[in-house]
Write a protein that holds these residues in place. Structure first.
Motif, PDB file in Angstrom:
ATOM      1  N   GLU A  85       1.531   8.932 -10.520  1.00 13.91           N
ATOM      2  CA  GLU A  85       0.681   8.304  -9.702  1.00 13.91           C
ATOM      3  C   GLU A  85      -0.259   7.076 -10.286  1.00 13.91           C
ATOM      4  O   GLU A  85      -0.254   6.141  -9.527  1.00 13.91           O
ATOM      5  CB  GLU A  85      -0.579   9.485  -9.533  1.00 13.91           C
ATOM      6  CG  GLU A  85       0.061  10.662  -8.668  1.00 13.91           C
ATOM      7  CD  GLU A  85      -1.094  11.855  -8.540  1.00 13.91           C
ATOM      8  OE1 GLU A  85      -2.431  11.337  -9.102  1.00 13.91           O
ATOM      9  OE2 GLU A  85      -0.855  12.785  -8.057  1.00 13.91           O
ATOM     10  N   GLU A  86      -0.371   6.918 -11.184  1.00 17.34           N
ATOM     11  CA  GLU A  86      -1.159   5.675 -12.006  1.00 17.34           C
ATOM     12  C   GLU A  86       0.080   4.467 -11.726  1.00 17.34           C
ATOM     13  O   GLU A  86      -0.259   3.509 -11.259  1.00 17.34           O
ATOM     14  CB  GLU A  86      -1.199   5.694 -13.453  1.00 17.34           C
ATOM     15  CG  GLU A  86      -2.578   6.275 -13.880  1.00 17.34           C
ATOM     16  CD  GLU A  86      -2.381   6.544 -15.337  1.00 17.34           C
ATOM     17  OE1 GLU A  86      -1.817   5.527 -15.924  1.00 17.34           O
ATOM     18  OE2 GLU A  86      -3.039   7.629 -15.922  1.00 17.34           O
ATOM     19  N   ILE A  98       0.041   3.558  -8.131  1.00 15.00           N
ATOM     20  CA  ILE A  98      -1.073   2.702  -7.778  1.00 15.00           C
ATOM     21  C   ILE A  98      -0.858   1.126  -8.361  1.00 15.00           C
ATOM     22  O   ILE A  98      -1.135   0.109  -7.670  1.00 15.00           O
ATOM     23  CB  ILE A  98      -2.275   3.244  -8.261  1.00 15.00           C
ATOM     24  CG1 ILE A  98      -2.617   4.547  -7.317  1.00 15.00           C
ATOM     25  CG2 ILE A  98      -3.383   2.110  -8.021  1.00 15.00           C
ATOM     26  CD1 ILE A  98      -3.611   5.289  -8.081  1.00 15.00           C
ATOM     27  N   LYS A 111       1.770  -0.673  -5.944  1.00 15.35           N
ATOM     28  CA  LYS A 111       1.478  -0.846  -4.348  1.00 15.35           C
ATOM     29  C   LYS A 111       0.982  -2.165  -3.905  1.00 15.35           C
ATOM     30  O   LYS A 111       1.088  -2.194  -2.810  1.00 15.35           O
ATOM     31  CB  LYS A 111       0.435   0.135  -4.118  1.00 15.35           C
ATOM     32  CG  LYS A 111      -1.055  -0.233  -4.329  1.00 15.35           C
ATOM     33  CD  LYS A 111      -1.819   0.747  -3.500  1.00 15.35           C
ATOM     34  CE  LYS A 111      -3.342   0.535  -3.800  1.00 15.35           C
ATOM     35  NZ  LYS A 111      -4.307   1.340  -3.306  1.00 15.35           N
ATOM     36  N   SER A 112       0.705  -3.066  -4.735  1.00 16.83           N
ATOM     37  CA  SER A 112       0.351  -4.420  -4.207  1.00 16.83           C
ATOM     38  C   SER A 112       1.510  -5.254  -4.234  1.00 16.83           C
ATOM     39  O   SER A 112       1.513  -6.304  -3.327  1.00 16.83           O
ATOM     40  CB  SER A 112      -0.428  -5.260  -5.514  1.00 16.83           C
ATOM     41  OG  SER A 112       0.165  -5.049  -6.641  1.00 16.83           O
ATOM     42  N   ARG A 158      -5.465  11.318  -3.288  1.00 18.11           N
ATOM     43  CA  ARG A 158      -5.751  10.413  -4.570  1.00 18.11           C
ATOM     44  C   ARG A 158      -5.148   9.144  -4.609  1.00 18.11           C
ATOM     45  O   ARG A 158      -5.702   8.048  -4.741  1.00 18.11           O
ATOM     46  CB  ARG A 158      -5.233  11.147  -5.796  1.00 18.11           C
ATOM     47  CG  ARG A 158      -6.056  12.286  -6.508  1.00 18.11           C
ATOM     48  CD  ARG A 158      -5.808  12.383  -7.815  1.00 18.11           C
ATOM     49  NE  ARG A 158      -4.254  13.136  -7.803  1.00 18.11           N
ATOM     50  CZ  ARG A 158      -3.840  14.494  -7.976  1.00 18.11           C
ATOM     51  NH1 ARG A 158      -4.762  15.239  -7.907  1.00 18.11           N
ATOM     52  NH2 ARG A 158      -2.880  14.686  -7.775  1.00 18.11           N
ATOM     53  N   VAL A 159      -3.777   9.172  -4.196  1.00 12.91           N
ATOM     54  CA  VAL A 159      -2.982   7.797  -4.244  1.00 12.91           C
ATOM     55  C   VAL A 159      -2.853   7.096  -2.762  1.00 12.91           C
ATOM     56  O   VAL A 159      -2.786   5.746  -2.904  1.00 12.91           O
ATOM     57  CB  VAL A 159      -1.585   8.138  -4.889  1.00 12.91           C
ATOM     58  CG1 VAL A 159      -1.878   8.596  -6.134  1.00 12.91           C
ATOM     59  CG2 VAL A 159      -0.788   9.016  -3.979  1.00 12.91           C
ATOM     60  N   SER A 160      -3.110   7.739  -1.519  1.00 11.44           N
ATOM     61  CA  SER A 160      -2.483   7.228  -0.380  1.00 11.44           C
ATOM     62  C   SER A 160      -3.767   6.079   0.266  1.00 11.44           C
ATOM     63  O   SER A 160      -4.965   6.600   0.213  1.00 11.44           O
ATOM     64  CB  SER A 160      -1.832   7.869   0.533  1.00 11.44           C
ATOM     65  OG  SER A 160      -2.710   8.832   0.879  1.00 11.44           O
ATOM     66  N   ASP A 161      -3.299   5.160   0.968  1.00 11.62           N
ATOM     67  CA  ASP A 161      -4.049   4.294   1.665  1.00 11.62           C
ATOM     68  C   ASP A 161      -3.966   4.921   3.155  1.00 11.62           C
ATOM     69  O   ASP A 161      -5.061   4.913   3.769  1.00 11.62           O
ATOM     70  CB  ASP A 161      -3.705   2.785   1.616  1.00 11.62           C
ATOM     71  CG  ASP A 161      -3.608   2.429   0.272  1.00 11.62           C
ATOM     72  OD1 ASP A 161      -4.735   2.415  -0.362  1.00 11.62           O
ATOM     73  OD2 ASP A 161      -2.467   1.924  -0.329  1.00 11.62           O
ATOM     74  N   GLY A 174       0.717  -1.129   0.064  1.00  8.95           N
ATOM     75  CA  GLY A 174       0.126  -0.089   0.037  1.00  8.95           C
ATOM     76  C   GLY A 174       0.964   1.289   0.029  1.00  8.95           C
ATOM     77  O   GLY A 174       2.013   1.116  -0.163  1.00  8.95           O
ATOM     78  N   ILE A 175       0.137   2.297  -0.057  1.00  6.76           N
ATOM     79  CA  ILE A 175       0.909   3.506  -0.140  1.00  6.76           C
ATOM     80  C   ILE A 175       0.567   4.418   0.924  1.00  6.76           C
ATOM     81  O   ILE A 175      -0.617   4.702   1.565  1.00  6.76           O
ATOM     82  CB  ILE A 175       0.561   4.556  -1.306  1.00  6.76           C
ATOM     83  CG1 ILE A 175       0.692   3.588  -2.643  1.00  6.76           C
ATOM     84  CG2 ILE A 175       1.023   5.742  -1.331  1.00  6.76           C
ATOM     85  CD1 ILE A 175       0.131   4.406  -3.826  1.00  6.76           C
TER      86      ILE A 175
END
Lengths: 353, 250
Positions: free
Chosen positions: B186-187, B190, B193-194, B210-213, B33-34
């Motif tokens: 950013e894409e 994402i 991040k897995s 937008r991007v972070s968890d 994750g981010i």
């Protein structure tokens, strides 16, 4: 714009009189013009003096090529080709005051190259190594002490270096290595390297210091050691500057006179052995021009040698400059990078399916 | 919050000579994750990020107190190999900083210094992961500096992926890029991040949203709040966080 018409009315005069603002601007432009001319004259003088030096040397060297009278004693083939020797056979000899004189410049050329090569072989690794150490490894305090210290070396008069080599180093080297000739190409090269090291060091150090810190950060953050970063990133990035440093060092070594005059033995022997005594171009000019008959063959040959040295350093600098520019453009991405490894498209290893 | 922390800081302090830059940070960054670290300029977010791969060691006068754990093991222990740590924890910088080498050599650099095998396969896979493989076609040997900034930044990411890191630290990776380039990075984040634990420092709160968890809010060297991004942005627990995200200062 008025063209050839006299002022007729006060009204017209008022209209054409420059405003105070314009007058100030005009005065400003006079200063500008003056400054521009001063700069132009200075630049022209600098270039002119260089050209005049070359013209002077060239004029005195030219009779070697053109003068019929001189050709009885010397001409270009005799400068480069073997001549009949004293005891039969043929030889390359520099005996300017014997009868008949021998003006082969080959021994001088080889001597100059030997001393220069030895000097660069010693100076470049030491100077570039020291530059890498101070810019990549040394704490900033050490750098602040080492850099000025080495730069001070550049200010030591060459006669002092020559004296040191002549009186101290030569005897010491001879006793260690057991050379036949106390003064030889190696002692001259060692002395020259003392003069060359500061130049190569300073320019290389500046080149390394101006490598962006972000390159080093990127490399360190990848887990590279400081040594890997210095060797694989900083050194290649600074290579144009280091190359320029080497070219400058070459110019200094080839042209340096006092050190070789004192430390080379001044014997014009055609030999490729580094432990034989040598006579270099610059030392020959310095030691013999005063005794050469003005306008004689010896005199003109020495000028020919001067012109040859001039052209040699000029061409080296030009070639070096071209290479430095090319390297710089390559590093900035303006030239196609020549791969040092096969392209991934070519590779079809087992893991490359 | 998930319990498996990839990076954990315990009462982490940092001083630049006399300046107290980090004041007792307790933070547990989850695996994968981010995680975004946000906060006003000078709050210590970049400093915090640089303690995770010990890049602060390079700054003279920087001193660390407390501890940082990577997978439960201290990265400030004496026996730690810095090169191994930085191989596991890669870093992307604010300005793209590819080396003045070819694209290929940039990516091959990491595997070479770490003595890893299958150079070509690695280079290819890392470039594929960032999309550069198909975009560049056969332009492997062009200088990395001839690429536009956005491709340079993705090259810097490829360069890290080639050594198979576990954590990617990104220090304002888009601040030197235009909005379209930012969207592409950013894409990419994402998409990555897995597989990787990504920690991003950003000035841009929209980007964090937008991007972070997970999001951490820092202020004046202290960690004010750390929670799921949604929670931080919709129901911040601390009034200072609310003031910042609602744009009252910063």
């Amino acid at each position: 714009m008025r063209t050839g018409r006299l002022l007729s009315s006060p009204e017209e005069e008022r209209l054409t009189r420059p405003s105070p603002f314009a007058r100030r601007a005009a005065r400003g432009s006079i200063a500008d013009v003056l400054a521009a001319w001063t700069i132009k004259i200075c630049a022209t003088l600098a270039i002119a003096s260089l050209v005049l030096i070359f013209v002077f040397i060239g004029r005195e060297a030219l009779p070697i090529l053109t003068s019929e009278e001189l050709h009885e004693e010397v001409d270009v083939p005799r400068l480069f080709l073997p001549q009949p020797g004293e005891e039969g056979g043929s030889e390359f000899a520099w005996r300017p005051v014997s009868t008949p004189p021998r003006f082969s410049i080959l021994p001088l050329f080889v001597g100059t190259l030997k001393a220069t090569l030895i000097a660069l072989l010693i100076a470049i690794p030491l100077a570039v190594g020291a530059a890498i150490f101070t810019s990549e490894f040394a704490p900033s305090l050490a750098r602040e002490i080492i850099k000025p210290s080495i730069e001070i070396l550049a200010g030591i008069p060459s006669v002092v270096i020559g004296f040191f080599v002549l009186m101290v180093l030569a005897g010491w080297l001879q006793s260690v290595f057991g050379w036949t000739f106390r003064l030889n190409a190696v002692t001259a090269g060692v002395g020259l390297s003392l003069a060359v090291i500061p130049i190569v060091y300073t320019v290389s150090e500046d080149a390394l210091s101006s490598v962006p810190q972000t390159y080093r950060e990127g490399s360190i953050a990848m887990g590279a050691t400081r040594w890997q970063t210095a060797w694989r990133i900083a050194l290649p990035a600074a290579s144009p500057g280091i190359l320029a440093a080497c070219v400058l060092g070459f110019g200094r070594a080839v042209g340096e006179t006092m050190i070789v005059l004192m430390a080379s033995g001044n014997a014009a022997v055609l030999s490729f052995a580094p432990t034989d005594s040598i006579l270099t171009f610059s030392a020959a000019i310095a030691s013999e021009l005063g005794d050469a008959v003005h306008g004689g063959a010896h005199y003109h040959v020495l000028f020919f040698i001067g012109a040859f040295l001039f052209v040699l350093t000029f061409v080296t600098n030009l070639a070096g400059q071209w290479w430095v520019t090319r390297l710089g453009r390559k590093l900035r991405g303006e030239l196609v990078y020549v791969p040092t490894m096969p392209s991934p498209h070519v590779a079809t290893g087992p893991g490359d399916a | 919050m998930p319990t498996a922390a990839k990076i954990e800081t315990k009462d982490l302090h940092l001083w630049y000579r006399t300046f107290h830059a980090l004041k007792g940070i307790h933070l547990a960054i989850p695996s994968r994750g981010i995680t975004a670290i946000i906060g006003p300029s000078g709050c210590g977010k970049s400093t915090l990020l640089r303690t995770f791969n010990r890049m602060n060691d390079l700054i003279p006068g920087a001193r660390v107190g407390g501890d940082v754990l990577l997978d439960g093991a201290s990265i400030y222990r004496d026996a730690l190999s810095l090169t191994q740590l930085r191989k596991r924890v890669g870093m992307v910088f604010q300005r793209p900083n590819p080396f003045p080498l070819s694209v290929y050599e940039n990516v091959a650099y990491g595997p070479k210094i770490h003595g890893m095998n299958d150079l070509h396969g690695r280079v290819r896979r890392s470039l594929e992961q960032t999309g550069l493989w198909s975009e560049l076609g056969d332009r492997w040997h062009v200088s990395a500096l001839s690429l536009p900034p956005e491709q340079q930044q993705r090259l810097c990411i490829s360069r890290l992926l080639a050594v198979e890191p576990e954590v990617l630290l990104m220090d304002e990776p888009c601040s030197a890029l235009d909005p379209i380039a930012t969207a592409r990075i950013e894409e990419l984040m994402i998409a990555l991040k897995s597989t990787y634990t990504i920690v991003i420092v950003t000035h841009n709160m929209q980007q964090a949203a937008r991007v972070s968890d997970y999001a951490a809010y820092m202020l004046l060297g202290e960690l004010v709040e750390f929670a799921e991004t949604d929670k931080v942005f919709t129901q911040p627990a601390d009034s200072r966080t609310e003031e910042y995200i609602s744009g009252r200062f910063g």
